[in-house]
Design a protein around this motif. Structure first.
Motif, PDB file in Angstrom:
ATOM      1  N   TYR A  27       0.807  -1.217   0.000  1.00 36.25           N
ATOM      2  CA  TYR A  27       0.000   0.000   0.000  1.00 36.25           C
ATOM      3  C   TYR A  27       0.845   1.275   0.000  1.00 36.25           C
ATOM      4  CZ  TYR A  27      -3.486  -3.416   1.482  1.00 36.25           C
ATOM      5  OH  TYR A  27      -4.294  -4.512   1.564  1.00 36.25           O
ATOM      6  N   VAL A  28       0.250   2.324  -0.533  1.00 31.22           N
ATOM      7  CA  VAL A  28       0.836   3.656  -0.464  1.00 31.22           C
ATOM      8  C   VAL A  28      -0.223   4.589   0.113  1.00 31.22           C
ATOM      9  CG1 VAL A  28       0.160   4.159  -2.865  1.00 31.22           C
ATOM     10  CG2 VAL A  28       1.975   5.503  -1.770  1.00 31.22           C
ATOM     11  N   ALA A 149      -0.797  12.252   9.940  1.00 32.52           N
ATOM     12  CA  ALA A 149      -0.509  10.960   9.321  1.00 32.52           C
ATOM     13  C   ALA A 149      -1.250   9.885  10.101  1.00 32.52           C
ATOM     14  CB  ALA A 149       0.988  10.662   9.320  1.00 32.52           C
ATOM     15  N   MET A 150      -1.462   8.742   9.462  1.00 32.52           N
ATOM     16  CA  MET A 150      -2.142   7.645  10.148  1.00 32.52           C
ATOM     17  C   MET A 150      -1.743   6.315   9.528  1.00 32.52           C
ATOM     18  SD  MET A 150      -6.078   7.771   8.742  1.00 32.52           S
ATOM     19  CE  MET A 150      -6.521   6.537   9.959  1.00 32.52           C
ATOM     20  N   ASN A 161      -8.920  -2.397  -2.223  1.00 28.09           N
ATOM     21  CA  ASN A 161      -9.919  -1.345  -2.029  1.00 28.09           C
ATOM     22  C   ASN A 161      -9.258  -0.090  -1.470  1.00 28.09           C
ATOM     23  OD1 ASN A 161     -11.229  -4.091  -1.538  1.00 28.09           O
ATOM     24  ND2 ASN A 161     -13.031  -2.798  -1.867  1.00 28.09           N
ATOM     25  N   PRO A 162      -9.369   1.052  -2.125  1.00 25.59           N
ATOM     26  CA  PRO A 162      -8.856   2.285  -1.543  1.00 25.59           C
ATOM     27  C   PRO A 162      -9.580   2.618  -0.242  1.00 25.59           C
ATOM     28  CG  PRO A 162      -9.208   2.556  -3.895  1.00 25.59           C
ATOM     29  CD  PRO A 162      -9.856   1.261  -3.502  1.00 25.59           C
ATOM     30  N   ARG A 163      -8.850   3.208   0.691  1.00 23.98           N
ATOM     31  CA  ARG A 163      -9.401   3.621   1.975  1.00 23.98           C
ATOM     32  C   ARG A 163      -9.249   5.123   2.116  1.00 23.98           C
ATOM     33  NH1 ARG A 163      -7.998  -1.562   2.211  1.00 23.98           N
ATOM     34  NH2 ARG A 163      -8.980  -2.929   3.754  1.00 23.98           N
ATOM     35  N   LEU A 182      -5.706   9.083   2.040  1.00 19.50           N
ATOM     36  CA  LEU A 182      -6.011   8.081   1.028  1.00 19.50           C
ATOM     37  C   LEU A 182      -4.962   6.983   1.118  1.00 19.50           C
ATOM     38  CD1 LEU A 182      -7.506   7.032  -1.515  1.00 19.50           C
ATOM     39  CD2 LEU A 182      -5.956   8.454  -2.879  1.00 19.50           C
ATOM     40  N   LEU A 183      -5.414   5.746   1.220  1.00 19.51           N
ATOM     41  CA  LEU A 183      -4.540   4.575   1.203  1.00 19.51           C
ATOM     42  C   LEU A 183      -4.968   3.708   0.023  1.00 19.51           C
ATOM     43  CD1 LEU A 183      -2.310   3.059   2.941  1.00 19.51           C
ATOM     44  CD2 LEU A 183      -4.203   1.670   3.783  1.00 19.51           C
ATOM     45  N   ALA A 184      -4.022   3.326  -0.817  1.00 15.17           N
ATOM     46  CA  ALA A 184      -4.357   2.557  -2.021  1.00 15.17           C
ATOM     47  C   ALA A 184      -3.279   1.522  -2.303  1.00 15.17           C
ATOM     48  CB  ALA A 184      -4.526   3.498  -3.214  1.00 15.17           C
ATOM     49  N   HIS A 185      -3.620   0.545  -3.119  1.00 23.85           N
ATOM     50  CA  HIS A 185      -2.667  -0.491  -3.514  1.00 23.85           C
ATOM     51  C   HIS A 185      -1.690   0.099  -4.529  1.00 23.85           C
ATOM     52  CE1 HIS A 185      -1.002  -4.260  -4.902  1.00 23.85           C
ATOM     53  NE2 HIS A 185      -1.748  -4.951  -4.047  1.00 23.85           N
TER      54      HIS A 185
END
Length: 210
Positions: A27-28, A149-150, A161-163, A182-185
């Motif tokens: 993830y990024v 940040a989190m 699935n994007p978060r 935003l967290l994504a693959h």
């Protein structure tokens, strides 16, 4: 939702896809301080939920980036024509449930329908989301904290699935600034695509102006 399989032999990011898909944590993530000054005004003018206003803009912005509508299924990439959201709704006992929404409507209708959907979801008192979750955007909110940040929990094996997460806004120089994450693959999404999401979020807010 309908989806189209991407031909990996013609996919320009195939090597990137294979590289990041092999990682334990593929993830990024990125957090920005989004300007929600006008969005707060738009929600207040309608006596609507600020969270639902944020969700509306975020969902439409995410759907506007094709890479965020892509999912990995059995080693192949599928691109959905549209993705709904599944967001957390706080319950009186301190836990939460999930609520699914479709942003393909006007802003006022979304606020009204979203409120009704949340009230219905609160009756379930659970986190079991009905139906296929593959195409969903997962959305949550930390209204108690202004963060920079989190780190989010993710499944193993990894999903795609994007978060999207909102934090507590703060006032600075006459503006309301809100943490937006935003967290994504990374096999599907690069920094360029993430930047387009954040730009799209601000553009969706601008479109709500009278």
């Amino acid at each position: 939702m309908s989806a189209q399989r991407i031909d990996l032999s013609r996919y320009p990011r195939r090597s990137h896809f294979e590289y990041f898909r092999s990682m334990a944590y593929p993830y990024v993530g990125l957090t920005v301080q989004a300007d929600v000054t006008e969005l707060r005004r738009a929600a207040a003018a309608r006596k609507g939920s600020f969270f639902l206003a944020c969700l509306y803009c975020a969902a439409r912005a995410a759907n506007g980036v094709p890479e965020l509508r892509q999912r990995i299924v059995d080693g192949e990439i599928f691109q959905y024509d549209h993705c709904d959201t599944s967001h957390t709704v706080a319950l009186p006992d301190g836990t939460y449930c999930y609520c699914r929404l479709d942003c393909r409507t006007d802003f006022d209708s979304f606020l009204s329908r979203g409120r009704a959907a949340q009230e219905a979801a609160m009756q379930t008192h659970g986190i079991d989301d009905a139906g296929d979750e593959t195409e969903l955007f997962f959305v949550s909110c930390l209204p108690w904290v202004t963060y920079t940040a989190m780190v989010q929990p993710v499944p193993c094996p990894a999903d795609s699935n994007p978060r999207i997460t909102f934090g507590r806004f703060r006032e600075e120089n006459g503006k309301s600034l809100m943490p937006l994450s935003l967290l994504a693959h990374h096999g599907l999404v690069d920094g360029l695509h993430m930047a387009r999401f954040f730009e799209g979020f601000q553009e969706e807010i601008r479109r709500l102006r009278p």
